[in-house]
Scaffold this active site. Structure first.
Site, short mmCIF file in Angstrom:
data_model
loop_
_atom_site.label_atom_id
_atom_site.label_comp_id
_atom_site.label_asym_id
_atom_site.label_seq_id
_atom_site.Cartn_x
_atom_site.Cartn_y
_atom_site.Cartn_z
N HIS A 122 36.81 -4.86 -21.31
CA HIS A 122 35.42 -4.63 -21.94
C HIS A 122 35.33 -3.14 -21.14
CE1 HIS A 122 31.27 -4.13 -22.31
NE2 HIS A 122 31.13 -4.94 -23.31
N ASP A 199 35.69 -9.14 -13.56
CA ASP A 199 34.72 -9.10 -14.39
C ASP A 199 34.40 -10.61 -15.04
OD1 ASP A 199 33.28 -8.90 -16.59
OD2 ASP A 199 34.25 -7.51 -17.72
N GLN A 202 32.01 -13.01 -19.08
CA GLN A 202 32.36 -14.15 -20.03
C GLN A 202 32.70 -15.37 -19.26
OE1 GLN A 202 31.29 -14.00 -22.99
NE2 GLN A 202 30.93 -11.74 -23.27
N LYS A 225 23.67 -13.55 -20.10
CA LYS A 225 24.69 -14.26 -20.85
C LYS A 225 24.60 -15.78 -20.34
CE LYS A 225 27.79 -10.52 -21.28
NZ LYS A 225 27.68 -9.81 -22.73
N CYS A 363 33.13 -3.50 -27.59
CA CYS A 363 33.17 -2.58 -26.53
C CYS A 363 34.66 -2.74 -25.97
CB CYS A 363 32.19 -3.00 -25.51
SG CYS A 363 30.64 -2.63 -25.90
N1 PMP Z 1 32.28 -7.43 -19.23
C1 PMP Z 1 32.76 -8.36 -20.45
C2 PMP Z 1 33.89 -9.18 -20.52
C3 PMP Z 1 31.58 -8.34 -21.34
O1 PMP Z 1 31.75 -9.48 -22.36
C4 PMP Z 1 30.37 -7.83 -21.17
C5 PMP Z 1 29.01 -8.22 -22.09
N2 PMP Z 1 29.42 -7.62 -23.44
C6 PMP Z 1 30.28 -6.88 -20.03
C7 PMP Z 1 31.25 -6.72 -19.23
C8 PMP Z 1 29.12 -6.10 -19.84
O2 PMP Z 1 28.19 -6.71 -19.48
P1 PMP Z 1 26.36 -6.36 -19.57
O3 PMP Z 1 26.16 -5.24 -20.97
O4 PMP Z 1 25.59 -7.35 -19.12
O5 PMP Z 1 26.28 -5.18 -18.32
#
Ligand code: PMP
Length: 406
Positions: A122, A199, A202, A225, A363
Site C-alpha cells: 500500500h 504493515d 489488513q 478496519k 493505493c
Molecule cells: N496498509 C494497508 C495494507 C492498507 O490496506 C491500508 C488501508 N487502506 C493502509 C495501509 C492505510 O491505512 P490507514 O488509511 O488507516 O492509515
C-alpha cells in the site's frame, strides 16, 4: 453456506436500506462497520468521563486517564506485546509507518543502506520509505513477486545484503488477500542485521496477532478496519527500538524536562504521543478489541478466509471475470475486473442494488502496474458477512454484465 459470525443487530448501520435494497457491505478493507458497543463506548465517554488525560488530578481527568490506559493494556495483550509501553496511539497505519521511518529510519540509516520491500505494498508502506531514502541516501530494493502475486523466500534472499537495514511487508495484501510469510522474512532480515517492519492494516482485523511469534520489530495497524473508530491506530515497537529512536512530534506531554534551550524526553509510550491524544478513539478501540475477542480471532480468521475463497471461486467461474491473485489461501479481499467495463461503472451498478464495493487502484499503483490494469473492483468481507452476501456479489456481477451488453 457460511452464516454471519455475529448478530447483525449489533451493527446498527446494517439495518439501513441503500437504494431500496438491503445493504450488502463488502468494503470492510477500506473501513469496517462499528458494533453498538463501540458506538456506546464513545457516547459513554463523552457523557460521563470527558477530560484531558495525564494532566490534571480531578476525578474526570483521572478516570479518563485510567480508561485510556486500560485500552492500551488491552491492545497490548491482544497483540501479545511485552507491555503496554510498547503500544503507541497514532491516527492509523499511515501515521504509524511514517513515524517509524522518521523516528528510527532518520536516526539509523546512512547513504548506501538498503530498504527491502515488495511492489504489492500500500502507498502507506511505500512512500514513507521512498522519502526516507531521499533524505538519507539509502536505496529501495524490491522483492520480485511470483506470477500469482505471492512472495517466494528465494526472491527475498536475492534482495538482502549486508547493507539491508529495514525489511518491510504487509502481512496481508489489501488487493490480493494473500498471506505474506512474515515470520520467515523476519528471520532472514535479522540474519543480515536488519529490522522487520510489518504493515498489519489488513491482518490484525482478521488474524490472531502475536508480535513476538511474528518476529516483528515494528507493527502498524488501524482501529477503523477492526470495528474501532476512525482516527485511532497503533504503532507497536520493541521497547529497545522505541527507546533508541527519536520522537517526531514535539510538544506537550512527551517531555521529561524543558528549559529555554533544550528538552529531554518522557519514557515510553509518552515520548511518541506529543499533544492531546484521541482519547475517545483509544477507548473505542478498546471496546472493539473486547468485541473481537468475544467472537474469537481464530473463528474470525476462518470466516474471513472461507468467504474470500468462496467469492473467488464463484467469481472466477463467471465468463469474462478476471480475479487477481491465487484462489487460496487468501483472506478477506477479492479484487476482480469485468472484461470491458471500468471498475467504477461496476461499483455503480452494484451500488444501485445496495452492494457496497471499492473500485480504484487501492493505493497500490505499483501492484496495478504489475497486474497490468489501472484499477480493479474489490469486494472485502468481515465477521458480519455471510454466503448470502457472496450471493449478492455474484448476482450484482451478472447484472453488471447484462446491463452493459444490453
Ligand atoms: N496498509 C494497508 C495494507 C492498507 O490496506 C491500508 C488501508 N487502506 C493502509 C495501509 C492505510 O491505512 P490507514 O488509511 O488507516 O492509515
Amino acid at each position: 453456506m457460511i452464516p454471519a459470525l455475529v448478530d447483525l443487530g449489533d451493527f446498527p448501520i446494517l439495518g439501513r436500506p441503500i437504494n431500496g435494497h438491503r445493504l450488502v457491505y463488502l468494503d470492510s478493507a477500506a473501513t469496517s462497520q462499528k458494533p453498538r458497543s463501540v458506538i456506546d463506548s464513545l457516547i459513554y465517554y463523552y457523557e460521563t468521563t470527558n477530560a484531558n488525560v495525564l494532566r490534571s488530578v480531578h476525578t474526570l481527568a483521572e478516570e479518563s486517564t485510567v480508561a485510556m490506559e486500560a485500552a492500551r493494556a488491552k491492545i497490548a495483550q491482544f497483540i501479545n506485546a511485552r507491555g503496554p509501553e510498547e503500544v503507541i496511539f497514532t491516527r492509523g497505519t499511515t501515521e504509524s509507518l511514517n513515524t517509524i521511518a522518521r523516528a528510527w529510519g532518520d536516526k539509523f540509516l546512512e547513504t548506501g543502506d538498503e530498504i527491502v520491500l515488495s511492489p504489492m505494498e500500500h502507498h502507506s508502506n511505500l512512500i514513507p520509505w521512498q522519502q526516507l531514502a531521499a533524505r538519507t541516501g539509502a536505496r529501495l530494493r524490491y522483492i520480485e513477486l511470483e506470477p500469482d502475486g505471492t512472495i517466494a523466500l528465494n526472491q527475498v534472499q536475492a534482495q538482502l545484503s549486508d547493507r539491508t537495514r529495514i525489511v518491510t511487508l504487509s502481512a496481508v495484501s489489501n488487493v490480493l488477500g494473500t498471506f505474506n510469510p512474515i515470520r520467515e522474512v523476519a528471520d532472514m532480515a535479522h540474519q543480515v542485521g536488519a529490522i522487520m517492519v510489518v504493515d498489519g492494516a489488513q491482518s490484525v482485523p482478521h488474524l490472531p496477532t502475536d508480535v513476538q511469534a511474528m518476529g516483528a520489530d515494528f507493527l502498524a495497524f488501524s482501529g477503523h478496519k477492526m470495528l474501532g473508530p476512525t482516527g485511532i491506530g497503533i504503532l507497536w515497537g520493541k521497547s529497545s527500538l522505541l527507546d533508541a529512536a527519536d520522537p517526531v512530534v514535539f510538544g506537550g506531554e512527551m517531555i521529561a524536562y524543558v528549559d529555554r534551550e533544550s528538552a529531554t524526553w518522557a519514557e515510553l509510550p509518552a515520548k511518541f504521543e506529543g499533544g492531546t491524544p484521541h482519547i475517545a478513539g483509544a477507548i473505542g478501540l478498546g471496546a472493539a478489541v473486547d468485541y473481537l475477542q468475544k467472537v474469537g480471532m481464530s473463528r474470525i480468521a476462518l470466516h474471513s478466509q472461507q468467504l474470500a475463497e468462496e467469492a473467488y471461486r464463484r467469481l472466477a467461474a463467471i465468463e469474462g471475470i478476471t480475479v487477481y491473485g491465487p484462489p487460496a489461501p487468501r483472506t478477506s479481499v477479492v479484487a476482480f475486473n469485468v472484461t470491458g467495463i471500468h471498475p467504477h461503472d461496476v461499483a455503480q451498478v452494484f451500488d444501485s442494488r445496495g452492494v457496497a464495493i471499492r473500485a480504484g487502484h487501492h493505493c497500490a499503483q505499483p501492484l496495478m502496474h504489475l497486474l497490468d490494469v489501472g484499477a480493479t473492483a474489490r469486494a472485502s468481507f468481515y465477521l458480519y458477512n455471510s454466503s448470502r452476501d457472496v450471493d449478492a456479489l455474484i448476482e450484482a456481477t451478472e447484472e453488471t454484465k447484462r446491463y452493459f451488453t444490453r
